[in-house]
Design a protein around this motif. Structure first.
Motif, PDB file in Angstrom:
ATOM      1  N   GLU A 179       1.326  -1.079   0.238  1.00  0.00           N
ATOM      2  CA  GLU A 179       0.135   0.356   0.427  1.00  0.00           C
ATOM      3  C   GLU A 179       0.848   1.328   0.209  1.00  0.00           C
ATOM      4  OE1 GLU A 179      -2.691  -3.852   1.369  1.00  0.00           O
ATOM      5  OE2 GLU A 179       0.236  -2.512   2.187  1.00  0.00           O
ATOM      6  N   VAL A 180       1.984   1.228   1.133  1.00  0.00           N
ATOM      7  CA  VAL A 180       3.168   2.445   0.786  1.00  0.00           C
ATOM      8  C   VAL A 180       3.418   2.590  -0.418  1.00  0.00           C
ATOM      9  CG1 VAL A 180       5.170   3.475   1.788  1.00  0.00           C
ATOM     10  CG2 VAL A 180       3.566   2.163   2.868  1.00  0.00           C
ATOM     11  N   ILE A 181       3.822   2.313  -0.987  1.00  0.00           N
ATOM     12  CA  ILE A 181       4.644   1.324  -2.742  1.00  0.00           C
ATOM     13  C   ILE A 181       3.769   1.950  -3.307  1.00  0.00           C
ATOM     14  CG2 ILE A 181       5.606  -0.027  -4.439  1.00  0.00           C
ATOM     15  CD1 ILE A 181       6.888  -1.656  -2.858  1.00  0.00           C
ATOM     16  N   ARG A 182       2.546   1.643  -3.706  1.00  0.00           N
ATOM     17  CA  ARG A 182       1.823   2.349  -4.966  1.00  0.00           C
ATOM     18  C   ARG A 182       1.112   3.656  -4.100  1.00  0.00           C
ATOM     19  NH1 ARG A 182      -0.890  -2.872  -3.790  1.00  0.00           N
ATOM     20  NH2 ARG A 182      -1.890  -2.445  -2.067  1.00  0.00           N
ATOM     21  N   ALA A 183       1.150   3.880  -2.903  1.00  0.00           N
ATOM     22  CA  ALA A 183       1.180   5.619  -2.753  1.00  0.00           C
ATOM     23  C   ALA A 183       2.166   6.672  -3.440  1.00  0.00           C
ATOM     24  CB  ALA A 183       0.374   5.502  -0.881  1.00  0.00           C
ATOM     25  N   TYR A 184       2.940   5.911  -3.441  1.00  0.00           N
ATOM     26  CA  TYR A 184       4.560   6.895  -3.859  1.00  0.00           C
ATOM     27  C   TYR A 184       4.700   6.324  -5.067  1.00  0.00           C
ATOM     28  CZ  TYR A 184       7.556   8.017  -0.030  1.00  0.00           C
ATOM     29  OH  TYR A 184       8.090   8.412   1.276  1.00  0.00           O
ATOM     30  N   LYS A 185       4.054   5.057  -5.269  1.00  0.00           N
ATOM     31  CA  LYS A 185       3.644   5.372  -7.513  1.00  0.00           C
ATOM     32  C   LYS A 185       2.527   6.333  -7.723  1.00  0.00           C
ATOM     33  CE  LYS A 185       3.502   3.275 -11.356  1.00  0.00           C
ATOM     34  NZ  LYS A 185       2.176   3.886 -12.019  1.00  0.00           N
ATOM     35  N   ALA A 186       1.910   6.364  -7.232  1.00  0.00           N
ATOM     36  CA  ALA A 186       0.222   6.850  -7.715  1.00  0.00           C
ATOM     37  C   ALA A 186       1.052   8.920  -7.120  1.00  0.00           C
ATOM     38  CB  ALA A 186      -0.603   6.972  -6.373  1.00  0.00           C
ATOM     39  N   GLN A 187       1.776   8.626  -6.521  1.00  0.00           N
ATOM     40  CA  GLN A 187       2.075  10.595  -6.236  1.00  0.00           C
ATOM     41  C   GLN A 187       2.698  10.914  -7.478  1.00  0.00           C
ATOM     42  OE1 GLN A 187       1.458  12.678  -3.943  1.00  0.00           O
ATOM     43  NE2 GLN A 187       2.725  14.537  -5.452  1.00  0.00           N
ATOM     44  N   TYR A 188       4.015   9.515  -7.796  1.00  0.00           N
ATOM     45  CA  TYR A 188       4.717   9.877  -9.203  1.00  0.00           C
ATOM     46  C   TYR A 188       4.245  10.433 -10.285  1.00  0.00           C
ATOM     47  CZ  TYR A 188       7.929   9.120 -12.783  1.00  0.00           C
ATOM     48  OH  TYR A 188       8.585   8.710 -13.468  1.00  0.00           O
ATOM     49  N   ASP A 189       3.358   9.605 -10.611  1.00  0.00           N
ATOM     50  CA  ASP A 189       2.434   9.470 -11.628  1.00  0.00           C
ATOM     51  C   ASP A 189       1.895  10.721 -11.545  1.00  0.00           C
ATOM     52  OD1 ASP A 189       3.184   7.136 -12.119  1.00  0.00           O
ATOM     53  OD2 ASP A 189       0.897   5.964 -11.890  1.00  0.00           O
ATOM     54  N   GLU A 190       1.040  11.223 -10.315  1.00  0.00           N
ATOM     55  CA  GLU A 190       0.447  12.115 -10.622  1.00  0.00           C
ATOM     56  C   GLU A 190       1.174  14.083 -10.687  1.00  0.00           C
ATOM     57  OE1 GLU A 190      -1.500  16.028  -7.516  1.00  0.00           O
ATOM     58  OE2 GLU A 190      -1.957  13.051  -7.021  1.00  0.00           O
ATOM     59  N   ASP A 191       2.614  13.300 -10.093  1.00  0.00           N
ATOM     60  CA  ASP A 191       3.172  14.713 -10.250  1.00  0.00           C
ATOM     61  C   ASP A 191       4.419  14.823 -11.916  1.00  0.00           C
ATOM     62  OD1 ASP A 191       3.633  15.384  -7.424  1.00  0.00           O
ATOM     63  OD2 ASP A 191       4.993  14.644  -6.968  1.00  0.00           O
ATOM     64  N   THR A 192       4.696  13.751 -12.443  1.00  0.00           N
ATOM     65  CA  THR A 192       4.762  13.591 -13.645  1.00  0.00           C
ATOM     66  C   THR A 192       3.848  14.121 -14.922  1.00  0.00           C
ATOM     67  OG1 THR A 192       6.402  11.635 -13.284  1.00  0.00           O
ATOM     68  CG2 THR A 192       6.101  12.137 -15.649  1.00  0.00           C
ATOM     69  N   ASP A 193       2.677  13.836 -14.838  1.00  0.00           N
ATOM     70  CA  ASP A 193       1.809  13.871 -15.280  1.00  0.00           C
ATOM     71  C   ASP A 193       1.409  15.959 -15.690  1.00  0.00           C
ATOM     72  OD1 ASP A 193       1.081  12.196 -16.355  1.00  0.00           O
ATOM     73  OD2 ASP A 193      -0.690  11.599 -15.262  1.00  0.00           O
ATOM     74  N   ARG A 194       2.072  16.242 -13.935  1.00  0.00           N
ATOM     75  CA  ARG A 194       1.895  17.761 -13.633  1.00  0.00           C
ATOM     76  C   ARG A 194       3.119  18.284 -14.328  1.00  0.00           C
ATOM     77  NH1 ARG A 194       1.950  19.217  -8.475  1.00  0.00           N
ATOM     78  NH2 ARG A 194       1.295  21.263  -8.672  1.00  0.00           N
ATOM     79  N   PHE A 195       4.417  17.871 -14.564  1.00  0.00           N
ATOM     80  CA  PHE A 195       5.580  18.400 -15.235  1.00  0.00           C
ATOM     81  C   PHE A 195       5.718  18.242 -16.495  1.00  0.00           C
ATOM     82  CE2 PHE A 195       9.899  16.915 -16.875  1.00  0.00           C
ATOM     83  CZ  PHE A 195      10.188  18.131 -16.453  1.00  0.00           C
ATOM     84  N   LEU A 196       4.718  17.107 -16.865  1.00  0.00           N
ATOM     85  CA  LEU A 196       4.812  17.006 -18.913  1.00  0.00           C
ATOM     86  C   LEU A 196       3.966  18.106 -19.331  1.00  0.00           C
ATOM     87  CD1 LEU A 196       4.923  13.064 -19.197  1.00  0.00           C
ATOM     88  CD2 LEU A 196       6.767  14.922 -19.962  1.00  0.00           C
ATOM     89  N   GLN A 197       2.584  17.994 -18.702  1.00  0.00           N
ATOM     90  CA  GLN A 197       1.602  18.918 -19.227  1.00  0.00           C
ATOM     91  C   GLN A 197       2.501  20.389 -18.746  1.00  0.00           C
ATOM     92  OE1 GLN A 197      -0.611  18.758 -20.475  1.00  0.00           O
ATOM     93  NE2 GLN A 197      -2.283  20.911 -20.273  1.00  0.00           N
TER      94      GLN A 197
END
Length: 363
Positions: A179-197
């Motif tokens: 569950e912790v790994i998934r939370a970090y992965k979700a935050q990474y996805d959100e941040d990378t999406d914002r970075f690229l946008q």
């Protein structure tokens, strides 16, 4: 507690400062120089890009130098060579370089470290690269090295005692529950999406992004990257100090590091979701290795201190820092045989090109 984005690397020219403790990051830039030269020679279209007399370059997560200066000078050298080969009759434009980092970055030290013989104009640009920081279509080349694996914040779930992702007793997702790994992965996805946008708005059509960041091979355990091993050791040092009563265990429970090491697949998926960039090249700049020539424990300890001291001081106070890193140094020495056997590290070089036929969503 959620960490603010305003906790940069340690500034100044002191013995524990980032400027004197970033040789490992420098190696990534040096190794990638050939890839940067080839990327610009093969993929930068001078005729399509430059309609003005100024060529704009941004280095995101510049810190305090000297690595950022080396990276920028490598890019400028490559762009000049491109002009000479593709358009020898054209005048080489003037170069405008934007050095970006958190507002509390030590820009004063950065500016005083600049070479007087530089061949470019300088702007310091404070702000998080996870959001818009430049005008529309204003950048020709974006560079980021050893920076975009830092998250914008600690995932909220890992700080919540009532969440299945509560990460008590640990400071990172290394060896934590799924569950912790998934939370970090979700935050990474959100941040990378914002970075690229954000970059999709800021980079001109045909412009390039040169990215170098820590990565792990697809299918690699999260306990194997060297960075994750180091964070795990730091957490064990903090817990040891808590057991001795030097710090409060609740303080350790509420401390997590916003750092995620993605697989190439995870980054590729983010580029595909964004749709505004094409992946022109993806290469393991230093390859995947179980290092037989690891730097000594002192170098690892000093590098981690340069990057983490600000966060640790904010959370625990400054009195524990020397004792903490003395203990950490000893643990790293003890763990060298394990790291030689299991530790892996990969610097992934990714070349992105801004597509001319797709507009970004409104931010």
């Amino acid at each position: 507690m959620e960490f603010s984005e305003e906790i940069p690397m340690k500034g100044g020219d002191g013995i524990h400062g980032y400027a004197n403790n970033s040789s490992l990051q420098r190696e990534a830039i040096d190794v990638a120089k050939k890839l940067v030269n080839e990327a610009i020679a093969e993929k930068l279209d001078i005729g399509a890009l430059v309609s003005s007399k100024t060529f704009c370059i941004a280095d995101l997560g510049c810190s305090v130098g000297p690595n950022t200066f080396i990276a920028v000078e490598n890019i400028i050298e490559a762009v000049k060579l491109k002009y000479q080969s593709q358009s020898p009759a054209s005048k080489i434009p003037e170069f405008q370089v934007f050095f970006n980092d958190h507002a509390s970055n030590d820009f004063n030290f950065l500016f005083t470290s600049l070479s007087k013989d530089r061949e470019y104009y300088v702007v310091g640009l404070p702000g998080s690269f996870h959001c818009r920081i430049f005008p529309e279509a204003s950048l020709h080349i974006v560079h980021a090295s050893s920076s975009i694996h830092w998250l914008s914040r600690v995932p909220k779930e890992v700080m919540n005692k009532n969440s299945p992702a509560w990460n008590g007793g640990r400071i990172h997702y290394t060896n934590s529950a799924d569950e912790v790994i998934r939370a970090y992965k979700a935050q990474y996805d959100e941040d990378t999406d914002r970075f690229l946008q954000a970059r999709a708005h800021e980079v001109v059509f045909g412009g390039l992004m040169l990215l170098i960041f820590s990565s792990i091979p697809n299918g690699t355990l999260h306990s194997q990257p060297l960075e994750n091993i180091f964070f795990h050791l730091l957490g064990s040092c903090l817990m040891d100090m808590a057991k001795k009563g030097i710090i409060c265990e609740e303080k350790v429970d509420s401390f997590n590091i916003p750092y995620y090491v993605p697989t190439p697949e995870e980054f590729e998926a983010a580029v595909e979701r964004n749709g505004c960039f094409s992946i022109e090249r993806k290469e393991n700049a230093r390859g995947v290795f179980v290092s037989k020539n690891l730097p000594n424990a002192h170098i690892f300890a000093s590098h981690l201190r340069a990057g983490m001291e600000g966060r640790l001081k904010q959370h625990f106070g400054g009195d524990i820092i020397d004792e903490l890193f003395n203990l950490y140094h000893k643990k790293v020495e003890e763990m060298v045989p394990f790291m030689l056997e299991s530790g892996k590290r990969m610097d992934l070089f990714v070349l992105l090109k801004r597509k001319a036929d797709i507009s970004p969503l409104v931010p």
